[in-house]
Design an enzyme around this catalytic site. Structure first.
Site, mmCIF file in Angstrom:
data_model
loop_
_atom_site.group_PDB
_atom_site.id
_atom_site.type_symbol
_atom_site.label_atom_id
_atom_site.label_comp_id
_atom_site.label_asym_id
_atom_site.label_seq_id
_atom_site.Cartn_x
_atom_site.Cartn_y
_atom_site.Cartn_z
ATOM 1 N N HIS A 180 97.768 40.789 -36.739
ATOM 2 C CA HIS A 180 98.849 40.000 -37.332
ATOM 3 C C HIS A 180 98.595 39.912 -38.829
ATOM 4 C CE1 HIS A 180 102.150 37.020 -37.256
ATOM 5 N NE2 HIS A 180 101.517 36.539 -38.321
ATOM 6 N N CYS A 181 99.505 40.466 -39.617
ATOM 7 C CA CYS A 181 99.310 40.543 -41.063
ATOM 8 C C CYS A 181 100.014 39.376 -41.756
ATOM 9 C CB CYS A 181 99.855 41.872 -41.591
ATOM 10 S SG CYS A 181 99.652 42.078 -43.377
#
Length: 387
Positions: A180-181
């Site tokens: 998850h960026c």
């Protein structure tokens, strides 16, 4: 089996065992001591023993507060990081147009044309891949009719295809989840993994390009006409060297990057021009280093056909197989060349230009639900060979 005695129970257990071995004690006393030792052992196994206990489980428990913080606040920090990326990128592009491009224009017309073409090619690719990475859905498995199921998600209570993992921040399962960026405020998965990686590549190239173009101006504004002890790219070392040299020589006052005294009104433009040049080069140099390391890490994973999650899973499997004198191979590693061709979605030089060097919205190979597995053959002289 992994277990650890509690210190107090360990002391009681050892003392009872040692005393029970003393031969001159009455048999009844020794029997009671042996029974006490067995009772302590049973109490320990009841309260503390767990077959699955390991160092990784202990670390996971210790990091549970950090995981809780990420789950609760990462979704709120995502828009802040996206705004920060937009603001910094816009400022760098604006300063390039206002300060650096006029300086380049004074050199020669061919170089100016090159900078206009190359710079705008980088800018278009950066903006395109970032927007696609932010707004593209990474991909989620359907609730029913999953062709291949490897497990069931404990949080979604739904079937999980291969390479699918649950994102606690998004609250759903992601096909071929990498991570998850927060800079995208989105998960990096099957449908937008290519956008994320190409954004990192083009942004890294862009920061190098801006640092190269603004190097001469930065050197003039930071060091003046004096020679430097180190190459100008290592400006912190030169600043430290300059401060030490000038502090030992009272005849040479120390220079200050930004003058704390307000300049005359007619010099405001020159003052802010000076600050903009320094800000541009320092920011781009720092991003080049940080983003370069991130890009190399993901390039290594792509070369091996892994994701950021699968690399840990595969390392664990390799250790288990090694204890059995076996060799574990990643089933999704098709070889260096094919890994990159599958990831980027090209099959020839022409498609490489259209799909990698130019903005392209072509979908990734496959639907993310079914993955072909690599096959290996063992040879006595070469070991396991990819077929």
């Amino acid at each position: 089996m992994c277990h650890t005695f509690h210190p107090v129970l360990l002391y009681i257990y050892c003392m009872c065992g040692v005393v029970a071995m003393v031969t001159w004690l009455p048999r009844r006393v020794r029997r009671k001591l042996r029974g006490g030792s067995d009772w302590v052992s049973t109490l320990y196994y009841t309260l503390f023993y767990n077959y699955f206990t390991s160092l990784y489980v202990a670390l996971e428990v210790m990091l549970e507060p950090l995981f809780w913080f990420v789950e609760k606040f990462a979704k709120y920090l995502g828009p802040v990081f996206v705004t920060l990326v937009v603001v910094m990128t816009t400022s760098v592009v604006t300063i390039f147009y206002v300060c650096l491009l006029p300086h380049v224009y004074t050199t020669s017309l061919p170089w100016t044309i090159f900078h206009l073409i190359f710079g705008h090619w980088l800018l278009v690719n950066i903006v395109f891949h970032y927007l696609m990475g932010v707004f593209s859905q990474p991909g989620t498995p359907p609730p029913q009719n999953v062709p291949e199921i490897v497990s069931v998600c404990k949080k979604c209570i739904s079937p999980k295809p291969p390479r699918t993992h649950h994102c606690t921040i998004c609250g759903k399962c992601i096909l071929k989840m990498d991570h998850h960026c927060p800079w995208l405020n989105n998960c990096v998965g099957h449908n937008n993994h290519r956008y994320f990686f190409l954004f990192c590549v083009y942004m890294w190239m862009g920061t190098i390009y801006v640092s190269w173009v603004g190097h001469d101006l930065f050197r003039q504004h930071f060091y003046g006409d004096e020679p430097t002890a180190f190459p100008p790219l290592f400006y912190p070392l030169n600043a430290i060297h300059d401060a030490i040299y000038r502090s030992n020589d009272p005849a040479k006052p120390m220079s200050i990057i930004i003058n704390p005294n307000p300049p005359p009104k007619e010099n405001y433009i020159e003052h802010y021009y000076h600050i903009a040049v320094l800000y541009e080069f320092i920011l781009c140099s720092g991003v080049t280093l940080a983003l370069g390391l991130l890009m190399l890490w993901h390039a290594r994973l792509i070369s091996k056909g892994e994701t950021s999650i699968e690399v840990h899973i595969n390392n664990t499997q390799r250790k288990k197989y090694k204890k059995k004198n076996l060799v574990y191979r990643n089933p999704y590693d098709y070889g260096l060349k094919k890994n990159w061709m599958v990831f980027l979605g090209f099959h020839s030089c022409r498609t490489f230009i259209c799909k990698v060097l130019l903005p392209s919205t072509h979908p990734p190979e496959g639907d993310g639900l079914i993955w072909s597995r690599a096959s290996y053959k063992f040879k006595q002289d070469k070991g396991l060979q990819l077929l």
